[in-house]
Design an enzyme around this catalytic site. Sequence first.
Site, short mmCIF file in Angstrom:
data_model
loop_
_atom_site.label_atom_id
_atom_site.label_comp_id
_atom_site.label_asym_id
_atom_site.label_seq_id
_atom_site.Cartn_x
_atom_site.Cartn_y
_atom_site.Cartn_z
N HIS A 231 0.86 -1.19 0.00
CA HIS A 231 0.00 0.00 0.00
C HIS A 231 0.89 1.24 0.00
CE1 HIS A 231 -2.52 3.14 1.81
NE2 HIS A 231 -3.58 2.43 1.44
N ARG B 244 -2.67 1.29 -4.58
CA ARG B 244 -2.43 -0.15 -4.60
C ARG B 244 -2.66 -0.67 -6.01
NH1 ARG B 244 -6.63 -2.46 -0.57
NH2 ARG B 244 -7.68 -0.48 -0.89
N LYS C 212 -6.17 -0.36 -8.23
CA LYS C 212 -7.00 0.70 -7.67
C LYS C 212 -6.98 1.92 -8.59
CE LYS C 212 -8.33 -1.39 -3.93
NZ LYS C 212 -9.74 -1.65 -3.64
N ASP D 186 -5.65 8.63 -7.21
CA ASP D 186 -6.10 9.42 -6.06
C ASP D 186 -5.02 10.48 -5.80
OD1 ASP D 186 -6.66 10.48 -3.52
OD2 ASP D 186 -7.42 8.59 -2.75
N CYS E 130 -4.08 12.14 -3.27
CA CYS E 130 -3.25 12.12 -2.07
C CYS E 130 -1.97 11.32 -2.28
CB CYS E 130 -4.03 11.57 -0.87
SG CYS E 130 -4.36 9.79 -0.92
N TYR E 131 -2.01 10.33 -3.20
CA TYR E 131 -0.82 9.52 -3.45
C TYR E 131 0.23 10.28 -4.26
CZ TYR E 131 -3.43 5.73 -1.43
OH TYR E 131 -4.14 4.96 -0.55
N ASP F 47 -9.38 14.33 -4.44
CA ASP F 47 -8.93 13.02 -4.88
C ASP F 47 -8.92 12.95 -6.40
OD1 ASP F 47 -9.25 10.38 -5.91
OD2 ASP F 47 -10.44 9.68 -4.24
N ASP G 231 -11.20 18.55 0.15
CA ASP G 231 -11.10 18.41 1.60
C ASP G 231 -9.69 18.80 2.04
OD1 ASP G 231 -9.36 15.95 1.72
OD2 ASP G 231 -11.10 15.01 0.79
N HIS H 162 -6.77 16.01 1.26
CA HIS H 162 -6.30 15.94 -0.13
C HIS H 162 -5.65 17.26 -0.56
CE1 HIS H 162 -8.83 12.29 -0.33
NE2 HIS H 162 -7.95 11.93 -1.25
#
Length: 448
Positions: free
Chosen positions: A261, A306, A309, A312, A314-315, A379, A386, A389
């Site tokens: 992850h 991952r 998936k 996103d 945040c990654y 995201d 938010d 993020h």
Amino acid sequence: MSSLPPGHVMEYLWSTDSTDDQRGAEKECRPFFVNLLELDNGQVEHLRNTGLLPKLNKTDFDVCLLYQAHSTYLHKAFGTLPAGFVSLDASRPWMLYWTLHGCDLLGELPKESILKGIFSTLQACWSSSNDGGGGFGGGPGQMAHCATTYAAVLALSIIATTKTTEDNQITDLAKHVRNYMKDIQQPLLTWFSQLLEPKSGGYRMHVDGEVDVRATYTIVTVAKLLKLPFPQLESPTVISFLQACQTYEGGFGGEPGSEAHGGYTFCAIAALQLLGHLNDDTVDIAALRGWLVRRQMAYEGGFQGRCNKLVDGCYSFWQGSAQVILASQSSSKLKNDPWLSQLNKDGKAENMPELLFHEGMLQRYILLCAQDVNGGLRDKPSKPRDFYHSCYNLSGLSVSQHYGVGTAYGHPTSSIVAVTHPCYNIRIDRVRSIIDFFEQIATSKATE
């Protein structure tokens, strides 16, 4: 002009729920990747009015970062929040860190009266135990927890390194916060020492809590920033626990046997880097590198967390910074922190190695897909903005802008954020300042 070729759309031999979801993510991003030169005058004028394109130079099509809109959105955290935020009552230090760090990257720190309020709130989150130990809980009266302690110490480190605009000297508030941080060194050390699970070598997130790599990373981060005398962290069992969290995929899970992850991978390799053990003797570097480079999405340009998936925002930090750490692992001048050793007088890291992801495509995803024109980052386009993020999109933008040597995307001056440290994730000049302060204290104690 900011220009990149279209991303690559994958072809699948068999349609599944996962491939359908992926097609959906690509579809929602597609309108944002339109060639700006092909838009009609009304559409271009709209983009200029929102601030996404420069207003004054009508021939400039470089995409901008909406500094003021994002700053205004993040500043909402420093006032009265709507009733729905009660669900984050145990995350107060997190919200303060996310928003304070986001503002700091934008060059828009709140005024001193707000910083004082943040400091008071964090003090109220401190939780002491009968044996003299202590840490920060998620809110007043809540039990100490490694995650919120990490967030609180990072937020305090930002305030403790603020300077006056007149003469560039540490403010009186910063001095006061530094003294407070000095006072909590020993209680933190006492509490951290109790969290080791000796059989596995992992640390618990709180007393009687779960054991995973987040605890090790957050404790290492605080210990390194505050120069805590904590030889327990260097023990072979602690390193072995981190080592055991690497999976057959190459990334790291939260505990041995878990799926790889992005967030846990970052925690593991950042902790190993700070402890001086990110090397081939401890980690399968080739497998780790392979897992990381496969996480950038071929079409969207952002990262997934991952395998199988969706992208996103945040990654952008968790995976992007993990790659920065891994790339610098073989070129360090200081054993555990090559970035501080290459920090120039302007607060920027120099002589960085090439990164194994496309920096420009990541920047394009953040600037086009993750920005909400009303302020805040998200995201993906279908998700709401938010604080979380917003923080990690801006942090990912920072690592992609300042630690790579590849193709850039965005306005050369009006999309740039400050330099964050890839392990600590506060501004790199603040890391240098707070470490210097506690090193001086450690030196003076040693000579007494």
